[in-house]
Structure formats: structure tokens, C-alpha cells
Design a protein around this motif. Structure first.
Motif, PDB file in Angstrom:
ATOM      1  N   VAL A 258       0.821  -1.216   0.000  1.00  0.00           N
ATOM      2  CA  VAL A 258       0.000   0.000   0.000  1.00  0.00           C
ATOM      3  C   VAL A 258       0.853   1.264   0.000  1.00  0.00           C
ATOM      4  O   VAL A 258       0.659   2.166  -0.820  1.00  0.00           O
ATOM      5  CB  VAL A 258      -0.949   0.017   1.227  1.00  0.00           C
ATOM      6  CG1 VAL A 258      -1.741   1.327   1.272  1.00  0.00           C
ATOM      7  CG2 VAL A 258      -1.885  -1.174   1.181  1.00  0.00           C
TER       8      VAL A 258
ATOM      9  N   LYS B  16      -1.744  -4.467   2.891  1.00  0.00           N
ATOM     10  CA  LYS B  16      -3.125  -4.837   3.172  1.00  0.00           C
ATOM     11  C   LYS B  16      -3.255  -6.349   3.055  1.00  0.00           C
ATOM     12  O   LYS B  16      -2.963  -6.934   2.006  1.00  0.00           O
ATOM     13  CB  LYS B  16      -4.075  -4.148   2.198  1.00  0.00           C
ATOM     14  CG  LYS B  16      -5.541  -4.459   2.465  1.00  0.00           C
ATOM     15  CD  LYS B  16      -6.443  -3.724   1.484  1.00  0.00           C
ATOM     16  CE  LYS B  16      -7.919  -4.042   1.782  1.00  0.00           C
ATOM     17  NZ  LYS B  16      -8.819  -3.355   0.818  1.00  0.00           N
TER      18      LYS B  16
ATOM     19  N   ARG C  51      -8.794  -7.682   5.171  1.00  0.00           N
ATOM     20  CA  ARG C  51      -9.371  -6.369   5.477  1.00  0.00           C
ATOM     21  C   ARG C  51      -8.479  -5.555   6.402  1.00  0.00           C
ATOM     22  O   ARG C  51      -8.841  -4.437   6.784  1.00  0.00           O
ATOM     23  CB  ARG C  51     -10.753  -6.554   6.146  1.00  0.00           C
ATOM     24  CG  ARG C  51     -11.778  -7.223   5.246  1.00  0.00           C
ATOM     25  CD  ARG C  51     -13.115  -7.328   5.968  1.00  0.00           C
ATOM     26  NE  ARG C  51     -14.143  -7.918   5.113  1.00  0.00           N
ATOM     27  CZ  ARG C  51     -15.395  -8.104   5.481  1.00  0.00           C
ATOM     28  NH1 ARG C  51     -15.786  -7.733   6.705  1.00  0.00           N
ATOM     29  NH2 ARG C  51     -16.256  -8.647   4.653  1.00  0.00           N
TER      30      ARG C  51
ATOM     31  N   ILE D 153      -5.085  -3.449   7.535  1.00  0.00           N
ATOM     32  CA  ILE D 153      -3.967  -2.621   7.090  1.00  0.00           C
ATOM     33  C   ILE D 153      -2.864  -2.759   8.128  1.00  0.00           C
ATOM     34  O   ILE D 153      -3.074  -2.446   9.313  1.00  0.00           O
ATOM     35  CB  ILE D 153      -4.371  -1.142   6.935  1.00  0.00           C
ATOM     36  CG1 ILE D 153      -5.516  -1.006   5.929  1.00  0.00           C
ATOM     37  CG2 ILE D 153      -3.168  -0.320   6.501  1.00  0.00           C
ATOM     38  CD1 ILE D 153      -5.148  -1.428   4.518  1.00  0.00           C
TER      39      ILE D 153
END
Length: 406
Positions: free
Chosen positions: A33, A66, A69, A71
Motif C-alpha cells: 500500500v 493490506k 481487510r 492494514i
């Protein structure tokens, strides 16, 4: 300098367990990410970097990925890797990596929609990637339900030739052959093979001093002999040496028995094997492999030039011409196999250990025998290295060949 690649939006995989209760275990797949720096002066705005261009930056404080669900921000942790000399090197690592390609070992047990196999026989990809085996090939081909979803990268003539040489693992063959006619397992059927295998390992272990082996080699010997080296996760070289001393001593005794018959035979095999190599293009670690086993002293401290010169000197005496003479006269080869090695007996500078492989091993009687046959061999020994055309066959595949799946 260590380099790690980060591609925003690319698939990645955890290389260590972060929190197994949350499903963040080793092998968990995710997506890269972002990267984060605490110091705003060195921070880079990912959105402003040019697309499709590799930009070099300093190591970030966090790599954000990620997984499902969640992070997750990964901090760097102390890790180690083994260099070409068997030494451990420490560095800070973010325990994740790009998942563009995985090895056959890591993809076992998984089913994918499509797959591209890399079956080349290159040996310069990574020391940690094992040689492609028939077992690995089966694993790769069976990851998809339909072979229409399987592709193979282009193969060279060398790659195709290598694939034809693949055979089933000898341990697997032994396993299936250890059942009697009624299909019952033979309890002690593998003991004879195990005894022969251990005997061969001890001979290899006794070819030189324990201190001359790299950590990787010592680790392999310990594994083959089923030795418990240490409670530490990464034992040190001294711990490997301590665990292997007894087996090494036995190997030395076997090699030195009957006037060093086995030692001479093993070294003659190495020289014949070395004749098939391209010495001028060999790596230093490969030169050291042969040098220390052939009794060249201080081989681990010598540079490539010195090692090549010493090995070429040995090949200049036990040459293919000499071997062809033995082939033409098999009876003479059987009688003089020991003498062929004694003819180029190591000097005090070439012995693997002055204590165990000294010139005292070669008795006066054998030295007289050497002198008697020396004149017979002079007509097949090249006078100068420059006039001798060495065998330039391709190197045999080693443990470092890659088996990568993209």
C-alpha cells in the motif's frame, strides 16, 4: 549494498509471522500500500514519483500492506543472511517480499488459476534456490486443474537437455523398493543403504581439515549424518566442528588406511572431475572446493589466480592423455591406480594438513616405485601448460540452480 523493491499495488507475501492469531503468519499474501518515514525531510510522496520508473530511496521506517481487510504497518527487524564465504551478515529487514514469483517449495499445497513455469538451468540466480528436480517439476505442473492454464517460459537447448536427465529422488525409489512381494514394509531394509551412505559422507568429510570447510558445507555434513549440533537456531562454525569431530576422525582413518589407498583414489576422482570444468572461468568458491580436497594448503586464503595455477599444475600431471593410456590398458590401470596419484604426491605446501597428510605417508618404497614409472609417463605429460588444450565441457549443475515459478 542490500536492495529491496517496493511496488505500490503489487502482490506481496509475509516472510515471517507477525501475529498468527490475527492471521498474519508466514506466507500470508497481501498487497503493498505505502511506505512511511518518520523524518519528513527524507520522506517521499508516492503520488509524485514517476510511474514505471525505479526510484532509489533510503530505507523507510514502515512498509504498509493490506492483508484481507487489515492494514498492517511493518517495522524493520534485525535479520541475517549467509554470504558466499559462509559468514552471517546482519541487516534490518521488513519481513515481506514481492510475490511476483515463488519457488516450487513455497507453492506446494496451493491451487492457482494459471501459472507460468521457469524451468531453465541457470546457476547464477540465487544460492538459496535449489536445483530443479523431477519432484519440483511435478509440483509446478499440478498446481492448476487444467493444463490449458499452464505455460512454460522459452527453453534453451541446454535447458531441454537438462530436463531429459531428471530422475526421481533416490530416497523415493528406496522407499517404494522397500516393500516385499506381499506389499509389507521391510523394517530393516534401508539399514544397508544408510551404512553405505554414512561411510561415503565420512570419506568426503575426511578429505581436508574441518576448519577448511565453509559453514554451508559443515551444515550439510551434519544433516547427512543426522547430528544435533546445537540448541541455537543458527549454530556457529565452531559448534559444527565440535559435532563433526568424531565422524571426521573416522573419515581420516578410512582414507589413510592401506597406505592412503582411499585418499589417493578419491583425489584421482576429483582430478578427473576437474578435467571436465572450465578452470579459467570458475568462481573462487568452486576453485577452493577442489583445492582444499586435493591437498593444496591455505586454499581458503588464496586468491583466484593462485588457485587456478595450483590446479592447472595438478592437471598437467594427471592429464586426459594419461587417462587414455590407462583406458587402453585396463590391467595396467588397476595395478597403478595408486601410483598415478603418488606420482604427483603433494608437497608440504600442498598437503591439506601437515599433521595428518604429511609427506611421511609416502614411504621410501613407494617413492622408489614412483621413480621407476616416472620415465614411462613423461611421454604423455604435457611439457608446458600453454601447449595443452584443456577440456572445455560445460560445468555440471550445482546446488545453486534455480527453480522459479512466476
Amino acid at each position: 549494498q542490500l536492495v529491496k523493491y517496493f511496488v505500490r499495488g503489487a502482490k506481496c507475501v509475509l516472510t515471517a509471522s507477525l501475529e498468527t492469531k490475527l492471521g498474519l503468519g508466514k506466507g500470508s499474501e497481501g498487497i503493498y500500500v505505502d511506505v512511511v518515514w518518520k523524518d519528513s525531510e527524507i520522506a517521499k510522496d508516492m503520488k509524485k514519483l514517476p510511474i514505471g520508473v525505479v526510484t532509489q530511496v533510503s530505507q523507510p521506517d514502515y512498509i504498509v500492506i493490506k492483508i484481507g481487510r487489515r492494514i498492517v504497518a511493518i517495522q524493520p527487524k534485525r535479520a541475517t543472511f549467509e554470504d558466499d564465504y559462509g559468514n552471517d551478515r546482519a541487516y534490518l529487514a521488513h519481513e515481506s517480499d514481492l510475490a511476483a514469483a515463488v519457488t516450487f517449495h513455497k507453492i506446494q499445497g496451493k491451487t492457482v488459476e494459471s501459472i507460468i513455469l521457469s524451468l531453465n538451468s541457470r546457476s547464477d540466480v540465487s544460492r538459496r534456490i535449489h536445483v530443479l528436480s523431477l519432484n519440483s517439476l511435478y509440483v509446478g505442473c499440478s498446481r492448476v486443474h487444467d493444463h490449458e492454464h499452464l505455460r512454460v517460459l522459452p527453453l534453451s537447448a541446454k535447458d531441454k537437455k537438462y530436463l531429459k536427465t531428471l530422475k526421481w529422488d533416490p530416497y523415493l525409489r528406496l522407499f517404494f523398493n522397500n516393500f516385499d512381494e506381499s506389499g509389507k514394509w521391510i523394517p530393516n531394509g534401508l539399514q544397508k543403504y544408510r551404512a553405505e551412505f554414512v561411510h561415503a559422507v565420512k570419506l568426503k568429510l575426511g578429505m581436508t581439515d574441518l576448519s577448511a570447510f565453509t559453514v554451508t558445507e559443515l551444515k550439510r555434513f551434519s544433516k547427512d549424518l543426522d547430528l544435533i549440533v546445537s540448541n541455537n537456531r543458527r549454530p556457529k562454525k565452531d559448534e559444527y566442528i565440535t559435532a563433526l569431530i568424531f565422524a571426521h576422525t573416522e573419515g581420516r582413518k578410512l582414507l589413510k588406511a592401506n597406505n592412503s589407498h582411499l585418499l589417493n583414489t578419491q583425489r584421482l576422482k576429483l582430478i578427473k572431475e576437474l578435467q571436465k570444468q572450465k578452470i579459467k572461468s570458475m568462481k573462487r568458491k568452486d576453485l577452493q572446493y577442489y583445492a582444499k580436497r586435493l591437498g593444496i594448503k591455505n586454499s581458503m586464503q588464496r586468491n583466484k589466480f593462485d588457485l587456478k595455477q595450483e590446479l592447472l599444475k595438478l592437471l598437467g600431471i594427471v592429464s586426459p592423455s594419461l587417462d587414455s593410456r590407462f583406458v587402453n590398458e585396463p590391467n595396467e590401470f588397476e595395478e597403478k591406480e595408486d601410483v598415478a596419484m603418488l606420482f604427483h604426491k603433494p608437497s608440504s605446501k600442498q598437503c591439506a594438513s601437515e599433521e595428518d597428510f604429511s609427506e611421511n605417508e609416502f614411504t621410501e618404497e613407494k617413492e622408489i616405485e614412483i621413480e621407476e614409472i616416472k620415465n614411462d609417463f613423461m611421454d604423455v605429460v604435457p611439457a608446458e601448460e600453454e601447449n595443452y588444450e584443456w577440456n572445455q565441457n560445460e560445468n555440471d549443475l550445482d546446488d545453486d540452480d534455480d527453480d522459479v515459478i512466476i
